[in-house]
Design a protein around this motif. Sequence first.
Motif, mmCIF file in Angstrom:
data_model
loop_
_atom_site.group_PDB
_atom_site.id
_atom_site.type_symbol
_atom_site.label_atom_id
_atom_site.label_comp_id
_atom_site.label_asym_id
_atom_site.label_seq_id
_atom_site.Cartn_x
_atom_site.Cartn_y
_atom_site.Cartn_z
ATOM 1 N N THR A 26 20.102 14.818 -2.220
ATOM 2 C CA THR A 26 19.797 15.649 -1.054
ATOM 3 C C THR A 26 18.549 15.103 -0.374
ATOM 4 O O THR A 26 17.727 14.437 -1.007
ATOM 5 N N GLY A 27 18.418 15.405 0.908
ATOM 6 C CA GLY A 27 17.218 14.986 1.623
ATOM 7 C C GLY A 27 17.410 15.042 3.127
ATOM 8 O O GLY A 27 18.539 15.094 3.638
ATOM 9 N N ARG A 28 16.280 15.048 3.811
ATOM 10 C CA ARG A 28 16.268 15.046 5.268
ATOM 11 C C ARG A 28 15.292 13.966 5.734
ATOM 12 O O ARG A 28 14.115 13.979 5.363
ATOM 13 N N ILE A 29 15.788 13.052 6.559
ATOM 14 C CA ILE A 29 14.941 12.024 7.147
ATOM 15 C C ILE A 29 14.991 12.186 8.659
ATOM 16 O O ILE A 29 16.075 12.179 9.256
ATOM 17 N N ILE A 30 13.832 12.351 9.268
ATOM 18 C CA ILE A 30 13.742 12.515 10.719
ATOM 19 C C ILE A 30 12.822 11.426 11.255
ATOM 20 O O ILE A 30 11.655 11.335 10.856
ATOM 21 N N ASN A 31 13.360 10.591 12.115
ATOM 22 C CA ASN A 31 12.616 9.471 12.688
ATOM 23 C C ASN A 31 12.237 9.757 14.127
ATOM 24 O O ASN A 31 13.093 10.151 14.931
ATOM 25 N N MET A 32 10.977 9.545 14.450
ATOM 26 C CA MET A 32 10.517 9.801 15.812
ATOM 27 C C MET A 32 10.749 8.569 16.678
ATOM 28 O O MET A 32 10.145 7.525 16.487
ATOM 29 N N SER A 33 11.658 8.714 17.636
ATOM 30 C CA SER A 33 11.902 7.673 18.619
ATOM 31 C C SER A 33 11.223 8.096 19.926
ATOM 32 O O SER A 33 10.170 8.725 19.901
ATOM 33 N N SER A 34 11.809 7.767 21.055
ATOM 34 C CA SER A 34 11.205 8.099 22.341
ATOM 35 C C SER A 34 12.214 7.851 23.444
ATOM 36 O O SER A 34 13.144 7.046 23.295
ATOM 37 N N GLU A 57 0.836 -1.212 0.000
ATOM 38 C CA GLU A 57 0.000 0.000 0.000
ATOM 39 C C GLU A 57 0.863 1.252 0.000
ATOM 40 O O GLU A 57 0.590 2.205 -0.736
ATOM 41 N N VAL A 58 1.908 1.249 0.798
ATOM 42 C CA VAL A 58 2.827 2.389 0.851
ATOM 43 C C VAL A 58 3.423 2.655 -0.526
ATOM 44 O O VAL A 58 3.398 3.782 -1.036
ATOM 45 N N ASP A 59 3.971 1.613 -1.138
ATOM 46 C CA ASP A 59 4.610 1.765 -2.445
ATOM 47 C C ASP A 59 3.620 2.230 -3.506
ATOM 48 O O ASP A 59 3.943 3.082 -4.346
ATOM 49 N N SER A 60 2.417 1.691 -3.467
ATOM 50 C CA SER A 60 1.411 2.044 -4.462
ATOM 51 C C SER A 60 1.006 3.509 -4.353
ATOM 52 O O SER A 60 0.996 4.242 -5.349
ATOM 53 N N VAL A 61 0.704 3.948 -3.135
ATOM 54 C CA VAL A 61 0.218 5.319 -2.950
ATOM 55 C C VAL A 61 1.318 6.338 -3.249
ATOM 56 O O VAL A 61 1.087 7.316 -3.980
ATOM 57 N N ILE A 62 2.504 6.132 -2.713
ATOM 58 C CA ILE A 62 3.583 7.103 -2.922
ATOM 59 C C ILE A 62 4.022 7.118 -4.384
ATOM 60 O O ILE A 62 4.223 8.191 -4.977
ATOM 61 N N SER A 63 4.156 5.952 -4.984
ATOM 62 C CA SER A 63 4.576 5.896 -6.389
ATOM 63 C C SER A 63 3.535 6.525 -7.305
ATOM 64 O O SER A 63 3.877 7.236 -8.262
ATOM 65 N N ASN A 64 2.261 6.295 -7.026
ATOM 66 C CA ASN A 64 1.197 6.927 -7.817
ATOM 67 C C ASN A 64 1.244 8.438 -7.667
ATOM 68 O O ASN A 64 1.060 9.179 -8.643
ATOM 69 N N TRP A 65 1.495 8.898 -6.444
ATOM 70 C CA TRP A 65 1.592 10.346 -6.224
ATOM 71 C C TRP A 65 2.746 10.924 -7.033
ATOM 72 O O TRP A 65 2.615 11.981 -7.660
ATOM 73 N N GLN A 66 3.877 10.245 -7.031
ATOM 74 C CA GLN A 66 5.039 10.760 -7.760
ATOM 75 C C GLN A 66 4.795 10.779 -9.273
ATOM 76 O O GLN A 66 5.251 11.688 -9.959
ATOM 77 N N GLN A 67 4.063 9.801 -9.771
ATOM 78 C CA GLN A 67 3.727 9.791 -11.193
ATOM 79 C C GLN A 67 2.798 10.945 -11.559
ATOM 80 O O GLN A 67 2.920 11.538 -12.628
ATOM 81 N N GLU A 68 1.891 11.274 -10.639
ATOM 82 C CA GLU A 68 0.947 12.371 -10.876
ATOM 83 C C GLU A 68 1.584 13.730 -10.646
ATOM 84 O O GLU A 68 1.042 14.755 -11.088
ATOM 85 N N HIS A 69 2.723 13.764 -9.976
ATOM 86 C CA HIS A 69 3.428 15.026 -9.690
ATOM 87 C C HIS A 69 4.897 14.881 -10.106
ATOM 88 O O HIS A 69 5.788 14.782 -9.251
ATOM 89 N N PRO A 70 5.164 14.841 -11.398
ATOM 90 C CA PRO A 70 6.545 14.635 -11.866
ATOM 91 C C PRO A 70 7.517 15.710 -11.396
ATOM 92 O O PRO A 70 8.730 15.471 -11.354
ATOM 93 N N ASP A 71 6.992 16.887 -11.028
ATOM 94 C CA ASP A 71 7.862 17.953 -10.533
ATOM 95 C C ASP A 71 7.959 17.940 -9.007
ATOM 96 O O ASP A 71 8.635 18.781 -8.420
ATOM 97 N N GLY A 72 7.304 16.984 -8.374
ATOM 98 C CA GLY A 72 7.293 16.926 -6.915
ATOM 99 C C GLY A 72 8.455 16.117 -6.365
ATOM 100 O O GLY A 72 8.768 15.041 -6.865
ATOM 101 N N PHE A 73 9.096 16.635 -5.329
ATOM 102 C CA PHE A 73 10.234 15.962 -4.700
ATOM 103 C C PHE A 73 10.028 15.962 -3.188
ATOM 104 O O PHE A 73 9.964 17.014 -2.560
ATOM 105 N N ILE A 74 9.922 14.778 -2.612
ATOM 106 C CA ILE A 74 9.794 14.666 -1.156
ATOM 107 C C ILE A 74 11.187 14.850 -0.566
ATOM 108 O O ILE A 74 11.960 13.902 -0.426
ATOM 109 N N ARG A 75 11.495 16.079 -0.230
ATOM 110 C CA ARG A 75 12.827 16.428 0.278
ATOM 111 C C ARG A 75 12.958 16.145 1.765
ATOM 112 O O ARG A 75 14.072 15.914 2.271
ATOM 113 N N VAL A 76 11.817 16.155 2.463
ATOM 114 C CA VAL A 76 11.815 15.911 3.911
ATOM 115 C C VAL A 76 10.835 14.786 4.221
ATOM 116 O O VAL A 76 9.678 14.823 3.791
ATOM 117 N N LEU A 77 11.309 13.795 4.945
ATOM 118 C CA LEU A 77 10.459 12.700 5.408
ATOM 119 C C LEU A 77 10.518 12.644 6.925
ATOM 120 O O LEU A 77 11.604 12.571 7.507
#
Length: 243
Positions: free
Chosen positions: A133-141, A66-86
């Motif tokens: 380039t990119g920023r990944i921030i993981n929420m721990s505790s 489900e994750v791969d399907s939704v994100i990949s579909n979004w990227q196909q629909e937004h070719p100029d979109g770049f998820i720079r921060v996760l």
Amino acid sequence: MNCALITGASKGIGRAIALQLSRDHRLHILINYSSDLPAAEETLATITAEGGSAELLKFNVENKQEVDSVISNWQQEHPDGFIRVLVNNAGIAKDTLFMWMSEKNWDDVIGISLKGMFNVTQNVIRQMLKNKTGRIINMSSVSGLKGVAGQTNYSAAKAGIIGATKSLAQEVAKMNITVNAVAPGFIDTAMLKGVDMEKYMKSIPAGRIGQPEEVAHLVSFLASEKSSYITGEVIHINGGLYS
């Protein structure tokens, strides 16, 4: 179009992070949610009312297909979109003593917090590597650092996130991608419902619980260019609460 994807962004810390990243960086915010559509829509409405740009992305982080399907579909629909921060924020707690913990409660907590981080990051990081380039921030505790009785599953998931953060950071640092973890203590969210805070308050030197907005400011800094030489770190935000 530079974007930020925040998992579990419909409420609590996730919502606060979504709002702060919009305010500080004018990123197009991808608000991930799994089931609470009204809360997600409220996050979206607040961002757009402030002049920001955002949209909803519904998927269960635990389900890789489900994750791969939704994100990949979004990227196909937004070719100029770049998820720079996760921001891997999605997580749940199902607390009970280990000897009475069901396998489902173990699997659910590990699956959403830890497997969810794997599922989403593995998809998004491909574009980061391509763009170098990119920023990944993981929420721990704090639970993942000191352990908490009755939270063996939650503590294991959050400790796993720390290990994954440190390893992944070393793999992608040369590509100008930073990977850091944020480890909150007691924060004023629905997760504290039913928790006897009087029992814990004396152990917090600051003498109070934290606010989601305080965590969001830290995440916003880690998402900025000002943090470009910080990677593989676990940053505590807990009012001085340590083991």
